[in-house]
Design a protein around this motif. Structure first.
Motif, mmCIF file in Angstrom:
data_model
loop_
_atom_site.group_PDB
_atom_site.id
_atom_site.type_symbol
_atom_site.label_atom_id
_atom_site.label_comp_id
_atom_site.label_asym_id
_atom_site.label_seq_id
_atom_site.Cartn_x
_atom_site.Cartn_y
_atom_site.Cartn_z
ATOM 1 N N ALA A 183 0.890 -1.161 0.000
ATOM 2 C CA ALA A 183 0.000 0.000 0.000
ATOM 3 C C ALA A 183 0.923 1.204 0.000
ATOM 4 C CB ALA A 183 -0.909 -0.015 1.221
ATOM 5 N N GLY A 184 1.402 1.538 -1.180
ATOM 6 C CA GLY A 184 2.385 2.604 -1.294
ATOM 7 C C GLY A 184 1.842 3.807 -2.011
ATOM 8 N N GLY A 185 2.075 4.956 -1.434
ATOM 9 C CA GLY A 185 1.671 6.202 -2.057
ATOM 10 C C GLY A 185 0.171 6.425 -2.001
ATOM 11 N N THR A 186 -0.259 7.396 -2.762
ATOM 12 C CA THR A 186 -1.684 7.718 -2.821
ATOM 13 C C THR A 186 -2.349 6.892 -3.912
ATOM 14 O OG1 THR A 186 -1.410 9.467 -4.478
ATOM 15 C CG2 THR A 186 -1.180 10.108 -2.154
ATOM 16 N N GLY A 187 -3.641 6.909 -3.945
ATOM 17 C CA GLY A 187 -4.372 6.195 -4.984
ATOM 18 C C GLY A 187 -4.110 6.734 -6.372
ATOM 19 N N HIS A 188 -3.564 7.955 -6.458
ATOM 20 C CA HIS A 188 -3.297 8.583 -7.757
ATOM 21 C C HIS A 188 -1.828 8.526 -8.140
ATOM 22 C CE1 HIS A 188 -7.323 9.674 -7.089
ATOM 23 N NE2 HIS A 188 -7.219 10.958 -6.862
ATOM 24 N N GLY A 189 -1.044 7.750 -7.405
ATOM 25 C CA GLY A 189 0.359 7.558 -7.765
ATOM 26 C C GLY A 189 1.331 8.539 -7.141
ATOM 27 N N GLY A 190 0.862 9.443 -6.301
ATOM 28 C CA GLY A 190 1.758 10.405 -5.672
ATOM 29 C C GLY A 190 2.312 9.886 -4.358
ATOM 30 N N LEU A 191 3.130 10.703 -3.746
ATOM 31 C CA LEU A 191 3.669 10.370 -2.432
ATOM 32 C C LEU A 191 2.603 10.643 -1.382
ATOM 33 C CD1 LEU A 191 7.254 11.904 -2.637
ATOM 34 C CD2 LEU A 191 6.613 9.499 -2.848
ATOM 35 N N GLY A 192 2.493 9.761 -0.412
ATOM 36 C CA GLY A 192 1.510 9.925 0.649
ATOM 37 C C GLY A 192 1.008 8.575 1.113
ATOM 38 N N THR A 193 -0.123 8.588 1.789
ATOM 39 C CA THR A 193 -0.695 7.370 2.340
ATOM 40 C C THR A 193 -2.167 7.285 1.957
ATOM 41 O OG1 THR A 193 0.805 7.551 4.218
ATOM 42 C CG2 THR A 193 -1.028 6.054 4.464
ATOM 43 N N SER A 194 -2.599 6.105 1.570
ATOM 44 C CA SER A 194 -3.979 5.899 1.154
ATOM 45 C C SER A 194 -4.649 4.865 2.043
ATOM 46 C CB SER A 194 -4.023 5.422 -0.302
ATOM 47 O OG SER A 194 -5.299 4.912 -0.623
ATOM 48 N N ALA A 195 -5.649 5.281 2.795
ATOM 49 C CA ALA A 195 -6.416 4.350 3.619
ATOM 50 C C ALA A 195 -7.054 3.271 2.751
ATOM 51 C CB ALA A 195 -7.481 5.106 4.413
ATOM 52 N N GLU A 196 -7.525 3.640 1.577
ATOM 53 C CA GLU A 196 -8.173 2.680 0.688
ATOM 54 C C GLU A 196 -7.203 1.587 0.254
ATOM 55 O OE1 GLU A 196 -8.304 6.060 0.213
ATOM 56 O OE2 GLU A 196 -10.371 6.364 0.877
ATOM 57 N N LEU A 197 -5.964 1.954 -0.064
ATOM 58 C CA LEU A 197 -4.971 0.955 -0.458
ATOM 59 C C LEU A 197 -4.616 0.033 0.708
ATOM 60 C CD1 LEU A 197 -2.522 3.061 -2.686
ATOM 61 C CD2 LEU A 197 -4.249 1.401 -3.434
ATOM 62 N N ILE A 198 -4.554 0.583 1.907
ATOM 63 C CA ILE A 198 -4.237 -0.223 3.088
ATOM 64 C C ILE A 198 -5.342 -1.246 3.334
ATOM 65 C CG2 ILE A 198 -3.854 -0.180 5.582
ATOM 66 C CD1 ILE A 198 -2.706 2.721 5.124
ATOM 67 N N VAL A 199 -6.588 -0.796 3.310
ATOM 68 C CA VAL A 199 -7.718 -1.701 3.533
ATOM 69 C C VAL A 199 -7.750 -2.779 2.446
ATOM 70 C CG1 VAL A 199 -10.245 -1.879 3.603
ATOM 71 C CG2 VAL A 199 -9.080 -0.007 4.815
ATOM 72 N N ALA A 200 -7.589 -2.383 1.200
ATOM 73 C CA ALA A 200 -7.605 -3.356 0.102
ATOM 74 C C ALA A 200 -6.475 -4.369 0.254
ATOM 75 C CB ALA A 200 -7.501 -2.633 -1.242
ATOM 76 N N GLY A 201 -5.294 -3.910 0.636
ATOM 77 C CA GLY A 201 -4.162 -4.812 0.827
ATOM 78 C C GLY A 201 -4.410 -5.800 1.943
#
Length: 136
Positions: A42-60
């Motif tokens: 779960a790396g970066g934002t959902g749009h490919g930038g630097l940051g953290t995405s709760a959605e990517l973490i949950v999906a992972g």
């Protein structure tokens, strides 16, 4: 013949998708390929930038959850806070834990432990012990 035992899943949360993928690849490689270890990044934002995405973490976490627990390792401040918030809000599968460990060394230790069939408590302990790795 019995079904294979479900293993602990691992989610690597980084501010950078490239870093998360690289750490996952290194950890898997150092664990002899570890084909049975379920690792999500779960790396970066959902749009490919630097940051953290709760959605990517949950999906992972959902992707790697097999019922034996999910060890979540995070790199920096806001990624840690995001995981903590998701845990408090009950948005992650049961058995998810934020593992207090250095990101790279902890990921390697966790993958090695999971590849050896370790349960969640042992995976968490192995990752946390990586704080004791001395380089001098």
């Amino acid at each position: 013949m019995s079904a294979p035992r479900a293993g602990v899943g691992i989610v690597l949360v980084s501010h950078s998708a490239e870093v998360a993928h690289s750490v996952a690849g290194l950890a898997r490689g150092l664990a002899g390929g570890a084909p049975a270890v379920r690792i999500a990044v779960a790396g970066g934002t959902g749009h490919g930038g630097l940051g953290t995405s709760a959605e990517l973490i949950v999906a992972g976490a959902r992707e790697v959850d097999q019922g034996a627990g999910v060890a979540i390792l995070a790199d920096l401040g806001s990624s840690v806070l995001t995981v903590k918030s998701l845990l408090v809000d009950g948005e992650l599968p049961d058995g998810c834990r934020l593992v207090d460990a250095p990101f790279l060394e902890g990921a390697v230790a966790a993958v090695v432990a999971v590849s050896a069939g370790a349960p969640m408590d042992a995976v968490e302990a192995a990752a946390g012990e990586a704080y004791a790795y001395r380089k001098s």
